[in-house]
Design a protein around this motif. Structure first.
Motif, PDB file in Angstrom:
ATOM      1  N   THR A 184       0.832  -1.192   0.000  1.00  0.00           N
ATOM      2  CA  THR A 184       0.000   0.000   0.000  1.00  0.00           C
ATOM      3  C   THR A 184       0.870   1.246   0.000  1.00  0.00           C
ATOM      4  O   THR A 184       0.561   2.244  -0.672  1.00  0.00           O
ATOM      5  N   HIS A 185       1.975   1.214   0.731  1.00  0.00           N
ATOM      6  CA  HIS A 185       2.924   2.331   0.712  1.00  0.00           C
ATOM      7  C   HIS A 185       3.565   2.483  -0.664  1.00  0.00           C
ATOM      8  O   HIS A 185       3.764   3.604  -1.143  1.00  0.00           O
ATOM      9  N   ALA A 186       3.869   1.358  -1.301  1.00  0.00           N
ATOM     10  CA  ALA A 186       4.587   1.377  -2.578  1.00  0.00           C
ATOM     11  C   ALA A 186       3.649   1.191  -3.767  1.00  0.00           C
ATOM     12  O   ALA A 186       4.060   0.686  -4.811  1.00  0.00           O
ATOM     13  N   LYS A 187       2.416   1.626  -3.637  1.00  0.00           N
ATOM     14  CA  LYS A 187       1.443   1.425  -4.711  1.00  0.00           C
ATOM     15  C   LYS A 187       1.865   2.154  -5.982  1.00  0.00           C
ATOM     16  O   LYS A 187       2.491   3.209  -5.950  1.00  0.00           O
ATOM     17  N   THR A 188       1.523   1.559  -7.095  1.00  0.00           N
ATOM     18  CA  THR A 188       1.855   2.120  -8.400  1.00  0.00           C
ATOM     19  C   THR A 188       0.580   2.275  -9.228  1.00  0.00           C
ATOM     20  O   THR A 188      -0.491   1.814  -8.842  1.00  0.00           O
ATOM     21  N   ASP A 189       0.715   2.948 -10.365  1.00  0.00           N
ATOM     22  CA  ASP A 189      -0.438   3.112 -11.262  1.00  0.00           C
ATOM     23  C   ASP A 189      -0.757   1.828 -12.013  1.00  0.00           C
ATOM     24  O   ASP A 189      -1.859   1.651 -12.517  1.00  0.00           O
ATOM     25  N   SER A 190       0.227   0.950 -12.098  1.00  0.00           N
ATOM     26  CA  SER A 190       0.034  -0.316 -12.802  1.00  0.00           C
ATOM     27  C   SER A 190      -0.795  -1.272 -11.960  1.00  0.00           C
ATOM     28  O   SER A 190      -0.667  -1.300 -10.727  1.00  0.00           O
ATOM     29  N   PRO A 191      -1.645  -2.078 -12.589  1.00  0.00           N
ATOM     30  CA  PRO A 191      -2.443  -3.057 -11.821  1.00  0.00           C
ATOM     31  C   PRO A 191      -1.579  -4.120 -11.157  1.00  0.00           C
ATOM     32  O   PRO A 191      -1.982  -4.721 -10.163  1.00  0.00           O
ATOM     33  N   THR A 192      -0.373  -4.372 -11.705  1.00  0.00           N
ATOM     34  CA  THR A 192       0.551  -5.345 -11.142  1.00  0.00           C
ATOM     35  C   THR A 192       1.803  -4.638 -10.654  1.00  0.00           C
ATOM     36  O   THR A 192       2.451  -3.929 -11.424  1.00  0.00           O
ATOM     37  N   SER A 193       2.141  -4.800  -9.394  1.00  0.00           N
ATOM     38  CA  SER A 193       3.304  -4.125  -8.831  1.00  0.00           C
ATOM     39  C   SER A 193       4.596  -4.748  -9.333  1.00  0.00           C
ATOM     40  O   SER A 193       4.709  -5.974  -9.458  1.00  0.00           O
ATOM     41  N   HIS A 194       5.585  -3.898  -9.604  1.00  0.00           N
ATOM     42  CA  HIS A 194       6.886  -4.404 -10.039  1.00  0.00           C
ATOM     43  C   HIS A 194       7.804  -4.679  -8.846  1.00  0.00           C
ATOM     44  O   HIS A 194       8.945  -5.097  -9.025  1.00  0.00           O
ATOM     45  N   PHE A 195       7.311  -4.433  -7.638  1.00  0.00           N
ATOM     46  CA  PHE A 195       8.091  -4.734  -6.444  1.00  0.00           C
ATOM     47  C   PHE A 195       7.804  -6.154  -5.957  1.00  0.00           C
ATOM     48  O   PHE A 195       6.678  -6.633  -6.042  1.00  0.00           O
ATOM     49  N   SER A 196       8.827  -6.784  -5.437  1.00  0.00           N
ATOM     50  CA  SER A 196       8.670  -8.033  -4.684  1.00  0.00           C
ATOM     51  C   SER A 196       9.009  -7.691  -3.239  1.00  0.00           C
ATOM     52  O   SER A 196      10.171  -7.489  -2.898  1.00  0.00           O
ATOM     53  N   ILE A 197       8.001  -7.598  -2.400  1.00  0.00           N
ATOM     54  CA  ILE A 197       8.200  -7.180  -1.012  1.00  0.00           C
ATOM     55  C   ILE A 197       8.100  -8.400  -0.110  1.00  0.00           C
ATOM     56  O   ILE A 197       7.112  -9.142  -0.142  1.00  0.00           O
ATOM     57  N   VAL A 198       9.133  -8.596   0.696  1.00  0.00           N
ATOM     58  CA  VAL A 198       9.198  -9.774   1.557  1.00  0.00           C
ATOM     59  C   VAL A 198       9.562  -9.350   2.976  1.00  0.00           C
ATOM     60  O   VAL A 198      10.101  -8.267   3.209  1.00  0.00           O
ATOM     61  N   THR A 199       9.279 -10.215   3.928  1.00  0.00           N
ATOM     62  CA  THR A 199       9.622  -9.957   5.323  1.00  0.00           C
ATOM     63  C   THR A 199      11.099 -10.238   5.542  1.00  0.00           C
ATOM     64  O   THR A 199      11.585 -11.329   5.250  1.00  0.00           O
ATOM     65  N   ALA A 200      11.814  -9.232   6.052  1.00  0.00           N
ATOM     66  CA  ALA A 200      13.238  -9.399   6.335  1.00  0.00           C
ATOM     67  C   ALA A 200      13.487  -9.728   7.794  1.00  0.00           C
ATOM     68  O   ALA A 200      14.398 -10.492   8.135  1.00  0.00           O
ATOM     69  N   LEU A 201      12.657  -9.147   8.678  1.00  0.00           N
ATOM     70  CA  LEU A 201      12.921  -9.286  10.109  1.00  0.00           C
ATOM     71  C   LEU A 201      11.642  -9.055  10.908  1.00  0.00           C
ATOM     72  O   LEU A 201      10.878  -8.138  10.607  1.00  0.00           O
ATOM     73  N   VAL A 202      11.417  -9.896  11.891  1.00  0.00           N
ATOM     74  CA  VAL A 202      10.418  -9.606  12.920  1.00  0.00           C
ATOM     75  C   VAL A 202      11.191  -9.021  14.090  1.00  0.00           C
ATOM     76  O   VAL A 202      11.871  -9.739  14.828  1.00  0.00           O
ATOM     77  N   ASP A 203      11.145  -7.709  14.215  1.00  0.00           N
ATOM     78  CA  ASP A 203      11.956  -7.026  15.221  1.00  0.00           C
ATOM     79  C   ASP A 203      11.457  -7.337  16.625  1.00  0.00           C
ATOM     80  O   ASP A 203      12.239  -7.666  17.518  1.00  0.00           O
ATOM     81  N   GLU A 204      10.138  -7.229  16.823  1.00  0.00           N
ATOM     82  CA  GLU A 204       9.584  -7.536  18.135  1.00  0.00           C
ATOM     83  C   GLU A 204       8.079  -7.705  18.059  1.00  0.00           C
ATOM     84  O   GLU A 204       7.404  -7.079  17.245  1.00  0.00           O
ATOM     85  N   ILE A 205       7.569  -8.569  18.901  1.00  0.00           N
ATOM     86  CA  ILE A 205       6.130  -8.720  19.123  1.00  0.00           C
ATOM     87  C   ILE A 205       5.935  -8.811  20.626  1.00  0.00           C
ATOM     88  O   ILE A 205       6.454  -9.728  21.270  1.00  0.00           O
ATOM     89  N   ASP A 206       5.217  -7.867  21.194  1.00  0.00           N
ATOM     90  CA  ASP A 206       4.962  -7.848  22.625  1.00  0.00           C
ATOM     91  C   ASP A 206       3.485  -8.104  22.870  1.00  0.00           C
ATOM     92  O   ASP A 206       2.629  -7.368  22.368  1.00  0.00           O
ATOM     93  N   LEU A 207       3.194  -9.136  23.652  1.00  0.00           N
ATOM     94  CA  LEU A 207       1.803  -9.491  23.940  1.00  0.00           C
ATOM     95  C   LEU A 207       1.326  -8.809  25.216  1.00  0.00           C
ATOM     96  O   LEU A 207       2.018  -8.812  26.234  1.00  0.00           O
ATOM     97  N   VAL A 208       0.148  -8.236  25.123  1.00  0.00           N
ATOM     98  CA  VAL A 208      -0.460  -7.561  26.265  1.00  0.00           C
ATOM     99  C   VAL A 208      -1.321  -8.528  27.067  1.00  0.00           C
ATOM    100  O   VAL A 208      -1.447  -8.405  28.279  1.00  0.00           O
ATOM    101  N   ARG A 209      -1.919  -9.505  26.378  1.00  0.00           N
ATOM    102  CA  ARG A 209      -2.817 -10.464  27.023  1.00  0.00           C
ATOM    103  C   ARG A 209      -2.226 -11.865  26.955  1.00  0.00           C
ATOM    104  O   ARG A 209      -1.600 -12.240  25.962  1.00  0.00           O
ATOM    105  N   LYS A 210      -2.465 -12.658  28.020  1.00  0.00           N
ATOM    106  CA  LYS A 210      -1.976 -14.031  28.043  1.00  0.00           C
ATOM    107  C   LYS A 210      -2.742 -14.912  27.070  1.00  0.00           C
ATOM    108  O   LYS A 210      -2.166 -15.796  26.443  1.00  0.00           O
ATOM    109  N   LYS A 211      -4.052 -14.676  26.969  1.00  0.00           N
ATOM    110  CA  LYS A 211      -4.904 -15.544  26.165  1.00  0.00           C
ATOM    111  C   LYS A 211      -5.776 -14.697  25.256  1.00  0.00           C
ATOM    112  O   LYS A 211      -6.228 -13.618  25.630  1.00  0.00           O
ATOM    113  N   ILE A 212      -6.013 -15.203  24.051  1.00  0.00           N
ATOM    114  CA  ILE A 212      -6.866 -14.523  23.080  1.00  0.00           C
ATOM    115  C   ILE A 212      -8.143 -15.338  22.926  1.00  0.00           C
ATOM    116  O   ILE A 212      -8.104 -16.532  22.619  1.00  0.00           O
ATOM    117  N   ARG A 213      -9.282 -14.698  23.142  1.00  0.00           N
ATOM    118  CA  ARG A 213     -10.568 -15.400  23.066  1.00  0.00           C
ATOM    119  C   ARG A 213     -10.867 -15.840  21.629  1.00  0.00           C
ATOM    120  O   ARG A 213     -10.636 -15.082  20.687  1.00  0.00           O
TER     121      ARG A 213
END
Length: 482
Positions: A184-213
């Motif tokens: 969405t940040h790198a959107k283009t006018d073309s219907p098909t994006s020329h970027f290949s965007i991949v996950t490089a790093l999960v820097d951090e995930i902090d959980l606020v709740r012990k359990k998710i309903r």
């Protein structure tokens, strides 16, 4: 996915004693799974997922203030994600949108043709970032809903035997959602994006709740908060609807990288222009995060020796395990209420089928995170002799893509314990069945909490001591922050 092939998992436990220990823990893995949905009550857990009229939307938009990256979750509309008269975006739509953006093949048999078509988009890349238009933080802001409360038939995929949400499934959704935010940040006018965007790093995930309903809707929100030349930092938040309000569940920071259409080299991405002091602070924090990651890499125990305090910790632990009656460095005694680190390993093997491929026909990173987390959870469960809860995930570096057809080895080990906490490290490597070549793909770090104090894990060798110190560093960084 259209393929109906299944993923096969094998577990290897160091000895039979650990297996029977797991089997005998009350309410851990063995429990009747009947009538799970019947005992769930979705009342008050499902907001209306449709927007009102344009007049109503405009009125609500005036009342709201957009707070990019804020850790406080909005309890009603966001003015930057409205589909007047239509349903809001659901998490199931995220994958479909990503396939449309990159022109991904619908079937595995068509993936080679898809690769050829994407390679032809290389001429749309630019060499200078100045040639691309600026983006604002709100331009990439998205919301997606996981309707566990309003769509009971969806629950089974996310439900565990203890009637809570499987956190590994949330990791998969976060990964897909982060990629869509990046596009969405790198959107283009073309219907098909020329970027290949991949996950490089999960820097951090902090959980606020012990359990998710499992019977209340979840809302995912997020946006780009920092941009380099080809990398982006994404902040995402998950909240759950209950008693007419969205309550925070977790905060996550991912780093994505843009690559060329063939996913072989870096691609320049649109620059980010902060607006106002709050966004400027977020952007500055992104620079600080990058500097912190660089420093951590430079001070890694794989490169430099432990500091003075760490050396003393290891030496004191070593002295505490010596048998003073023999006056020998080779005679070791396990202290009371402790476990040798080499007895805390738990391993698994995954056969990488096309069913788990991503939009670029590699194994989906979210799938790798889910499998690593579930193995780490099982190990923490064994070690603590109770049902643990996730506290944090951090520093997951995707070093190498996993190819379809690979054999994926996951090896988990308890590397640090303190009070009621367990730090688990998971090493992931792939083996090419034809060449027998082994390659490390990921290192995962998970922090778990238990209801009672756990035994102390004790390293025996120098290598295990380095794992202990590395685990201690990750634990302190996450738990002290929280």
């Amino acid at each position: 996915m259209n393929s109906h092939s299944a993923s096969v998992t094998f577990f290897f436990i160091g000895n039979n004693e650990r297996f029977w220990k797991l089997w005998n823990i009350p309410s851990i893995l063995v429990r009747s799974c009947t009538s799970l949905s019947a005992s769930l009550h979705p009342g008050g857990c499902s907001p209306d997922l449709t927007e009102g009229t344009k007049t109503e939307v405009a009125g609500k938009a005036q009342e709201l203030k957009f707070r990019c990256g804020c850790r406080h979750f909005a309890t009603n509309f966001s003015p930057f994600f409205l589909f007047t008269g239509h349903s809001k975006q659901l998490m199931n739509d995220v994958r479909s949108k990503l396939e449309e953006i990159v022109g991904a093949s619908k079937n595995w048999s068509e993936h080679l043709q898809s690769l050829k078509e994407r390679a032809s988009l290389s001429n749309q890349l630019v060499s200078k970032q100045e040639d691309l238009p600026y983006r604002r933080m709100k331009d990439s802001y998205l919301e997606a809903y996981l309707p566990l409360g309003s769509q009971p038939n969806l629950r089974e995929k996310y439900l565990n035997v203890h009637k809570h949400v499987r956190f590994g499934r949330i990791l998969e959704d976060l990964d897909s959602f982060g990629v869509l935010i990046s596009y969405t940040h790198a959107k283009t006018d073309s219907p098909t994006s020329h970027f290949s965007i991949v996950t490089a790093l999960v820097d951090e995930i902090d959980l606020v709740r012990k359990k998710i309903r499992p019977d209340c809707d979840l809302k995912f929100t997020g946006n780009v908060t920092w941009v380099g030349k080809s990398s982006m930092e994404i902040q995402m938040h998950v909240s759950q609807y209950h008693d007419d309000v969205y309550n925070p569940v977790l905060d996550a920071t991912f780093v994505m990288v843009a690559r060329d259409p063939a996913n072989k080299g870096a691609a320049v991405i649109n620059p980010l222009k902060p607006e106002g002091p709050e966004e400027e602070n977020l952007f500055k924090q992104g620079n600080l995060n990058k500097a912190k990651r660089t420093k951590l890499k430079e001070t890694s125990l794989l490169k430099i020796a432990p500091n003075e305090e760490e050396r003393k910790i290891i030496h004191d632990m070593f002295l505490g395990t010596l048998d003073m009656r023999t006056i020998s460095f080779h005679s070791r005694i396990l202290p009371e209420n402790s476990v040798w680190m080499d007895q805390t390993k738990l391993k698994s093997l995954e056969i990488c089928h096309p069913q788990e491929r991503n939009i670029f026909n590699k194994i989906f990173g979210g799938f790798l995170m889910r499998k690593a987390f579930e193995l780490a959870w099982a190990n923490a469960c064994l070690y603590g002799n109770s049902r643990p809860h996730a506290i944090a995930v951090d520093d997951i570096l995707f070093q190498k893509p996993v190819e379809i057809g690979s054999l994926l080895y996951l090896s988990s080990q308890v590397c640090y314990t303190e009070d009621k906490y367990i730090q688990v490290r998971v090493h992931s490597e792939v083996v090419d069945p034809l060449t027998q070549e082994h390659s490390t793909t990921n290192i995962f770090h998970f922090t778990f909490g238990c209801e009672t104090q756990v035994k102390q894990v004790i390293p025996k060798t120098y290598g295990e001591s380095m794992l202990y110190l590395d685990g201690k560093r990750h634990f302190k960084a996450r738990v002290i922050k929280n």
